[in-house]
Design an enzyme around this catalytic site. Structure first.
Site, PDB file in Angstrom:
ATOM      1  N   ASP A  87       0.856  -1.142   0.013  1.00 12.16           N
ATOM      2  CA  ASP A  87       0.112  -0.061  -0.073  1.00 12.16           C
ATOM      3  C   ASP A  87       0.811   1.320  -0.137  1.00 12.16           C
ATOM      4  OD1 ASP A  87       0.602  -0.931   2.675  1.00 12.16           O
ATOM      5  OD2 ASP A  87      -0.568   0.731   3.469  1.00 12.16           O
ATOM      6  N   GLU A 151      -0.111  -0.967   5.530  1.00 14.24           N
ATOM      7  CA  GLU A 151       1.068  -0.727   6.704  1.00 14.24           C
ATOM      8  C   GLU A 151       0.854   1.136   6.810  1.00 14.24           C
ATOM      9  OE1 GLU A 151       4.715   1.317   7.797  1.00 14.24           O
ATOM     10  OE2 GLU A 151       3.680   1.603   5.969  1.00 14.24           O
TER      11      GLU A 151
END
Length: 461
Positions: A87, A151
């Site tokens: 991400d 994250e």
């Protein structure tokens, strides 16, 4: 191994294609899930050996994250783990040389969100493993690969779930390698040669929501202070009164002591005697944002929301403040300082997220991870003059190992640091090739029984 074949494999555009997939994480429950699914399909397509080899088990965790278990041939060797995430933070096209998800290549650089944080690691790990598998390589030491999907928004549904799954299986790790610092070139003032900086701890985090409520009304008859004015004053006090300087109370002191001989005279003398000169050194270091983050808990005003119409006095004003906590402080201490600094009961303070700094990982010559990193860096970056140990989802893995290291094997120049989460994030093609080479060598070095002392090293840890 044929160097020509390996270099040709490194040049394959796997990273570029991954950058084009906009795996943006806005908030914990606001992710581009379509892109996350696409990313999963993409890695299965371009890394077929990773997904089809008999001694590798792959699992989807938390719907979008991936956990790979690579079973080594010697079960007596304690496994390790490589961690990354797919991400990325949001990016508007304004301010970018090229669109942030174009993966445009220009003058040897690939531009795009995720080139440094952290698709370069996610793709690099899989690319190194894929090439090893194509050479019929079977590791002796088992290891795990975790690729999280959230994250940037705390990792609770990705990285944390991977850690909990491994813990439930009774897994213990010899060490864990995650993103973090890098090879700094021209970033540390006074040192000309590149420095490989491996972080052995992680700053804590505190995110606060500040809210002010007041009576609404017409802008033609405003009160002495509006909710916006009250909140703006509180935010200004936080910005004008930084957290106390703590240089010398954390691992950053060890870093500069180890680097002392790399500085020219008289800085080398000063760095060798920080017990005396640390107040002066800390004042110099804090002049730049990257240095300031080393010497104290940082304060960042990141969100401000207020008002519904130009002629209406707003009832509500809110803002978010993000603190990255120095290893010498705790959440409770920072929160007390915030309350004392704002000193206004009209400002409601709510904790959104918080955790204390992580413990300091082992950094001596007996630590397996330190030995392997030092050897691998010298193998791949022979012109890096030293390895320094100084101050990411890795905090979720503290129950699996006390040896967590944060290092991204990419050369970062002074202007590269601001590109992470900023405009024009980029990585050079050459640096990405070096990163894959580093991971390729690291996996093999982990299978060596006894690692010799690194060559071309100018420092002993």
């Amino acid at each position: 191994m044929s160097l020509t074949v390996f270099n040709k494999y490194l040049r394959a555009p796997r990273l570029e294609r991954a950058i084009k997939i906009p795996t943006v994480a806005f908030f914990r429950k606001q992710l581009n899930t379509t892109a996350l699914i696409e990313f999963g399909k993409y890695i299965q397509k371009v890394f077929p050996a990773v997904f089809s080899t008999e001694f590798i088990q792959h699992e989807v965790v938390g719907e979008y994250s991936y956990l790979f278990t690579v079973q080594g041939s010697d079960p007596q060797l304690m496994p390790y783990m490589l961690l990354a995430h797919m991400d990325v933070v949001p990016a508007s096209e304004e301010g970018w040389k090229f669109p942030p998800f174009s993966a445009e290549e220009d003058e040897g650089y690939i531009y795009g969100r995720g080139t440094l944080d952290n698709k370069n690691s996610a793709i690099g790990i899989l690319q190194a493993l894929e090439f090893l598998l194509r050479r019929n390589y079977r590791p002796r030491r088992s290891f795990y690969i975790g690729i999280g999907h959230d994250e940037e928004v705390s990792g609770l549904d990705g990285g944390k779930q991977i850690a909990m799954l491994l813990q439930a299986r009774g897994v213990k790790l010899s060490f864990l390698l995650d993103e973090g610092s890098g090879i700094l070139d021209g970033v540390i003032e006074g040192i000309k040669s590149p420095v490989a900086l491996i972080a052995i701890t992680e700053k804590g985090l505190l995110t606060l929501n500040l809210t002010v409520r007041s009576d609404p009304g017409h802008s033609s008859a405003p009160p002495k202070e509006t909710s916006i004015g009250i909140l703006a004053a509180a935010m200004s006090r936080l910005e004008k009164n930084p957290m106390p300087r703590l240089f010398g109370y954390g691992p950053e002191l060890m870093m500069f002591e180890h680097l002392a001989s790399e500085f020219a005279f008289p800085l080398n003398i000063i760095m060798k005697n920080l017990w005396l000169f640390s107040p002066i050194v800390s004042r110099i270091i804090e002049r730049k944002p990257a240095g300031n983050s080393m010497v104290r808990t940082t304060t960042a005003l990141t969100i401000f929301n207020a008002g519904i119409k130009f002629n209406v006095i707003p009832h509500l004003a809110s803002a978010a403040v993000n603190f990255r906590i120095h290893p010498a402080q705790k959440v409770a201490e920072v929160l007390e300082i915030v309350k004392d600094t704002i000193d206004d009961d009209r400002v409601e303070i709510t904790v959104t997220e918080a955790f204390d700094p992580l413990p300091i990982s082992p950094w001596d010559d007996q630590a397996l991870g330190v030995q392997i990193f030092r050897r691998t860096i010298m193998d791949v970056f022979p012109h890096v003059s030293s390895i320094c140990i100084g101050n990411t989802d890795s905090r979720h893995f503290t129950n699996l190992t006390d040896a967590i290291y944060r290092f991204n094997p990419v050369i970062l120049k002074a202007d590269d640091v601001s590109r992470i989460h900023g405009w024009n994030e980029r990585i050079s093609v050459k640096d990405y090739e070096k990163q894959v080479d580093f991971l390729f060598q690291l996996i093999q070095n982990c299978d060596i029984d006894k690692l010799p002392k690194p060559h071309l090293s100018t420092h002993e840890l």
